[in-house]
Enzyme design. Structure first.
Site, PDB file in Angstrom:
ATOM      1  N   PHE A 150       0.808  -1.224   0.000  1.00  0.00           N
ATOM      2  CA  PHE A 150       0.000   0.000   0.000  1.00  0.00           C
ATOM      3  C   PHE A 150       0.839   1.271   0.000  1.00  0.00           C
ATOM      4  CE2 PHE A 150       0.945  -0.051   4.553  1.00  0.00           C
ATOM      5  CZ  PHE A 150       1.063   1.304   4.840  1.00  0.00           C
ATOM      6  N   LYS A 174      -1.295  -6.907  -9.254  1.00  0.00           N
ATOM      7  CA  LYS A 174      -2.251  -7.113  -8.149  1.00  0.00           C
ATOM      8  C   LYS A 174      -1.856  -6.088  -7.093  1.00  0.00           C
ATOM      9  CE  LYS A 174      -3.020  -8.370  -4.505  1.00  0.00           C
ATOM     10  NZ  LYS A 174      -3.445  -7.395  -3.446  1.00  0.00           N
ATOM     11  N   GLU A 177      -4.963  -3.756  -1.751  1.00  0.00           N
ATOM     12  CA  GLU A 177      -6.406  -3.509  -1.705  1.00  0.00           C
ATOM     13  C   GLU A 177      -6.736  -2.240  -0.908  1.00  0.00           C
ATOM     14  OE1 GLU A 177      -4.481  -5.855  -0.520  1.00  0.00           O
ATOM     15  OE2 GLU A 177      -5.553  -7.284   0.741  1.00  0.00           O
ATOM     16  N   SER A 227       5.511  -6.996   3.128  1.00  0.00           N
ATOM     17  CA  SER A 227       6.111  -7.318   4.430  1.00  0.00           C
ATOM     18  C   SER A 227       6.892  -8.639   4.356  1.00  0.00           C
ATOM     19  CB  SER A 227       5.020  -7.396   5.490  1.00  0.00           C
ATOM     20  OG  SER A 227       4.087  -8.384   5.118  1.00  0.00           O
ATOM     21  N   CYS A 282       9.458   1.857   3.168  1.00  0.00           N
ATOM     22  CA  CYS A 282      10.347   0.723   3.443  1.00  0.00           C
ATOM     23  C   CYS A 282      11.770   1.212   3.708  1.00  0.00           C
ATOM     24  CB  CYS A 282      10.350  -0.238   2.274  1.00  0.00           C
ATOM     25  SG  CYS A 282      10.859   0.558   0.766  1.00  0.00           S
ATOM     26  N   GLU A 383       9.103  -4.086  12.976  1.00  0.00           N
ATOM     27  CA  GLU A 383       8.952  -3.008  11.989  1.00  0.00           C
ATOM     28  C   GLU A 383       7.633  -2.309  12.331  1.00  0.00           C
ATOM     29  OE1 GLU A 383       7.911  -4.053   7.921  1.00  0.00           O
ATOM     30  OE2 GLU A 383       8.971  -2.304   7.179  1.00  0.00           O
TER      31      GLU A 383
HETATM   32  P1  NAD Z   1       1.671  -6.641   2.958  1.00  0.00           P
HETATM   33  O1  NAD Z   1       2.721  -7.680   3.013  1.00  0.00           O
HETATM   34  O2  NAD Z   1       0.569  -6.702   3.961  1.00  0.00           O
HETATM   35  O3  NAD Z   1       0.940  -6.663   1.529  1.00  0.00           O
HETATM   36  C1  NAD Z   1       1.670  -6.682   0.323  1.00  0.00           C
HETATM   37  C2  NAD Z   1       0.857  -7.393  -0.730  1.00  0.00           C
HETATM   38  O4  NAD Z   1       0.658  -8.748  -0.315  1.00  0.00           O
HETATM   39  C3  NAD Z   1      -0.530  -6.790  -0.953  1.00  0.00           C
HETATM   40  O5  NAD Z   1      -0.804  -6.767  -2.335  1.00  0.00           O
HETATM   41  C4  NAD Z   1      -1.454  -7.737  -0.220  1.00  0.00           C
HETATM   42  O6  NAD Z   1      -2.724  -7.825  -0.815  1.00  0.00           O
HETATM   43  C5  NAD Z   1      -0.731  -9.064  -0.294  1.00  0.00           C
HETATM   44  N1  NAD Z   1      -0.988  -9.915   0.871  1.00  0.00           N
HETATM   45  C6  NAD Z   1      -1.249  -9.514   2.144  1.00  0.00           C
HETATM   46  N2  NAD Z   1      -1.420 -10.588   2.938  1.00  0.00           N
HETATM   47  C7  NAD Z   1      -1.253 -11.684   2.168  1.00  0.00           C
HETATM   48  C8  NAD Z   1      -1.296 -13.091   2.435  1.00  0.00           C
HETATM   49  N3  NAD Z   1      -1.543 -13.571   3.655  1.00  0.00           N
HETATM   50  N4  NAD Z   1      -1.056 -13.933   1.419  1.00  0.00           N
HETATM   51  C9  NAD Z   1      -0.791 -13.448   0.168  1.00  0.00           C
HETATM   52  N5  NAD Z   1      -0.750 -12.129  -0.123  1.00  0.00           N
HETATM   53  C10 NAD Z   1      -0.982 -11.258   0.857  1.00  0.00           C
HETATM   54  O7  NAD Z   1       2.403  -5.228   2.991  1.00  0.00           O
HETATM   55  P2  NAD Z   1       1.752  -3.779   3.132  1.00  0.00           P
HETATM   56  O8  NAD Z   1       1.247  -3.596   4.532  1.00  0.00           O
HETATM   57  O9  NAD Z   1       0.842  -3.505   2.007  1.00  0.00           O
HETATM   58  O10 NAD Z   1       3.057  -2.874   2.911  1.00  0.00           O
HETATM   59  C11 NAD Z   1       3.959  -2.560   3.922  1.00  0.00           C
HETATM   60  C12 NAD Z   1       5.123  -3.536   3.958  1.00  0.00           C
HETATM   61  O11 NAD Z   1       5.786  -3.551   2.710  1.00  0.00           O
HETATM   62  C13 NAD Z   1       6.196  -3.127   4.955  1.00  0.00           C
HETATM   63  O12 NAD Z   1       6.652  -4.282   5.603  1.00  0.00           O
HETATM   64  C14 NAD Z   1       7.282  -2.500   4.105  1.00  0.00           C
HETATM   65  O13 NAD Z   1       8.565  -2.536   4.658  1.00  0.00           O
HETATM   66  C15 NAD Z   1       7.191  -3.358   2.895  1.00  0.00           C
HETATM   67  N6  NAD Z   1       7.784  -2.706   1.746  1.00  0.00           N
HETATM   68  C16 NAD Z   1       9.018  -3.132   1.335  1.00  0.00           C
HETATM   69  C17 NAD Z   1       9.630  -2.512   0.277  1.00  0.00           C
HETATM   70  C18 NAD Z   1      10.984  -2.952  -0.188  1.00  0.00           C
HETATM   71  O14 NAD Z   1      11.425  -2.463  -1.200  1.00  0.00           O
HETATM   72  N7  NAD Z   1      11.667  -3.852   0.477  1.00  0.00           N
HETATM   73  C19 NAD Z   1       8.990  -1.455  -0.395  1.00  0.00           C
HETATM   74  C20 NAD Z   1       7.737  -1.054   0.039  1.00  0.00           C
HETATM   75  C21 NAD Z   1       7.136  -1.698   1.112  1.00  0.00           C
END
Ligand code: NAD
Length: 501
Positions: A150, A174, A177, A227, A282, A383
């Site tokens: 997000f 994808k 959401e 994450s 991030c 985090e």
């Molecule tokens: P998230 O992991 O909750 O979601 C990321 C994606 O995974 C979304 O599209 C979501 O729909 C999907 N998802 C969520 N739960 C899932 C599951 N159980 N099974 C399969 N898919 C699932 O992350 P977020 O809260 O949207 O974003 C924040 C996180 O992203 C932080 O941890 C941040 O550090 C990380 N991030 C990392 C970078 C990087 O370059 N390393 C960049 C941006 C964000």
């Protein structure tokens, strides 16, 4: 009024055949603004089928024509930055200038992808044996899916799609959401830029949609950013299904402040890097590692600066930061700060109970500064992904390096110092993928790749830049002989050699 947020499949917006929807919020007001269509299995299959068909044709389009689409897309994205920034702010909450900033960083990757002809130039070796030449070149992998978080609803998809598409792949996005509308806006721009239908698709959903992509036999590669637990899951599941995977995970980014640093510069940068975008980057600095007498000096300056941060609706031009993404995220930040307090840390600036006037239902948390944090506290271990900066005090650069290297994450880090020796020692020994010297958010420019180490990345490739090209293409080496028609075949049972011996 809520709007229906649709998929984009084979060049058309569609509500699909799914029966489930999910509300999308404006985090600054707490109001529902959109109704997100969640993809059914049929919707997902339709997107993959469209991408599969388009991938074969698109891979055969000349590089010149492909890059012309990229150039046009670049113009459209630049021309529509203000409108797209509004969309980002209305669903993410970040301030408008920050939203425009992420679009700018995404644009840089599009510009890199405009030069795809240069990136895909192959190698040629003349006369490796008598009458034999070898050339190697790279071809697209086919259908690529991008699953994004997000916190950067434009920039992170732009880390992936322009490079994948320029290299000749079809792409299925994808998006998160929580702030999905930007992806639909970008889909319309791709179409307007002349991209053939099916080359860029958007499907919405949560775990079910992700699982569908990770296991679909017609998806060849997965780029994931999110994450760490989900990144690990995505990597394991998709590789088990035979796909190429790059999965970028979470972070805990440390900034080391040396006693010889310019403390005003360090405090300014730490404040912006910790609280910008409400700490939901991030690459946000979430830990200040203060060395020796830097401790009191920098903490004093940070207190005032944290108090001066203006928190408001992201559309307010005077705001420095907006809300966090959900009420759950706000409660989590409040809980972790409470734990730090009970564990004996010093809460020097407390944003837990901040209320923004006329936005009482918004998901706001104010900048929070916690001193005297120990590594066993949850405020250090987790985090937080909110506007919280913790300060850990150490006695030496050696101790600081040890602390950063002992952390399971390895995304970004920075050192503030006026000593070239300290900077060089730090950059060489630190086990982190992206390092800043007096630069707090060392996000590499588009022609260098972005990626962390350890639990911040699963897979072998960083994202965009040269690694992006490698990830979205497969190498092929061709050995060629064109004999004169009358020449004998020269076939031999010996292993082919280059006639050196
Ligand atoms: P998230 O992991 O909750 O979601 C990321 C994606 O995974 C979304 O599209 C979501 O729909 C999907 N998802 C969520 N739960 C899932 C599951 N159980 N099974 C399969 N898919 C699932 O992350 P977020 O809260 O949207 O974003 C924040 C996180 O992203 C932080 O941890 C941040 O550090 C990380 N991030 C990392 C970078 C990087 O370059 N390393 C960049 C941006 C964000």
């Amino acid at each position: 009024m809520t709007t229906s947020i649709n998929h984009f499949i084979n060049g058309e917006e569609t509500a699909g055949s799914g029966t489930e929807t999910q509300p999308v919020y404006n985090p600054a007001t707490g109001q529902v603004t959109g109704d997100l269509q969640l993809a059914s299995t049929e919707d997902l299959n339709a997107a993959v089928a469209a991408a599969r068909t388009a991938a074969d044709t698109w891979a055969d389009v000349s590089i010149a024509k492909r890059s012309a689409v990229l150039f046009k897309f670049r113009e459209l994205l630049a021309a529509n930055t203000a409108e797209l920034a509004q969309i980002v702010t209305s669903e993410h909450g970040k301030v408008l200038s920050d939203a425009a900033g992420e679009i700018g960083r995404g644009l840089e990757v599009v510009e890199f992808a405009c030069g795809i002809s240069q990136s895909l130039k192959g190698d040629f070796s003349d006369q490796v044996a008598t009458g034999i030449d070898v050339h190697s070149f790279r071809q697209p992998v086919g259908v690529v899916a991008g699953i994004t978080p997000f916190n950067f609803p434009v920039m992170v998809p732009m880390w992936m799609a322009p490079v994948a598409i320029a290299a000749g792949n079809a792409f299925i996005l994808k998006p998160s959401e929580r702030d999905p509308s930007a992806s639909l806006f970008m889909a319309r721009l791709w179409k307007e830029a002349g991209l053939p239908d099916g080359v860029f698709n958007v499907v919405h959903g949560g775990k079910d949609a992700v699982d569908g992509l990770l296991t679909h036999p017609d998806v060849d590669a997965i780029s994931f950013v999110g994450s760490t637990p989900i990144a690990k899951y995505v990597h394991e599941t998709a590789t088990a299904h035979g796909k190429r995977v790059q999965a970028l995970g979470g972070a805990k980014n440390h900034a080391v402040v040396m006693p010889d640093a310019d403390m005003d510069v360090a405090a300014d940068h730490l404040t912006a890097a910790a609280f910008g975008s409400a700490g939901q980057r991030c690459m946000a600095i979430s830990v200040a590692v203060a060395v020796g007498e830097a401790g009191d000096l920098v903490v004093d300056k940070l207190v005032q600066r944290a108090k001066d941060v203006k928190v408001s609706d992201g559309t307010d031009p005077s705001a420095d930061m907006g809300p966090v993404i959900t009420p759950a995220s706000k409660s989590r930040v409040q809980k972790i700060v409470g734990e730090a307090e009970s564990d004996g840390a010093a809460i020097l600036v407390d944003g837990r109970d901040l209320v923004v006037e006329d936005h009482e239902e918004g998901f706001f948390v104010g900048p929070t500064l916690i001193d005297q944090v120990k590594t066993e506290m949850s405020a250090y271990e987790e985090e937080i992904f909110g506007p919280v900066l913790v300060v850990v005090r150490v006695d030496s650069l050696e101790e600081a390096i040890h602390l950063v290297n002992a952390n399971p994450y390895g995304n970004g880090t920075a050192i503030f110092t006026s000593s070239g020796y300290s900077a060089r020692t730090f950059t060489r020994r630190i086990q982190v993928g992206m390092v800043g010297v007096n630069v707090p958010l060392p996000v590499p420019v588009a022609w260098h790749s972005f990626g962390g180490w350890k639990d911040s990345l699963f897979g072998d490739h960083h994202i965009y830049g040269p690694d992006g090209i490698r990830f979205y293409t497969r190498a092929k080496a061709v050995t060629t002989r064109w004999p004169e028609v009358s020449e004998a075949s020269g076939a031999s049972f010996a292993f082919p050699s280059s006639e050196k011996h």
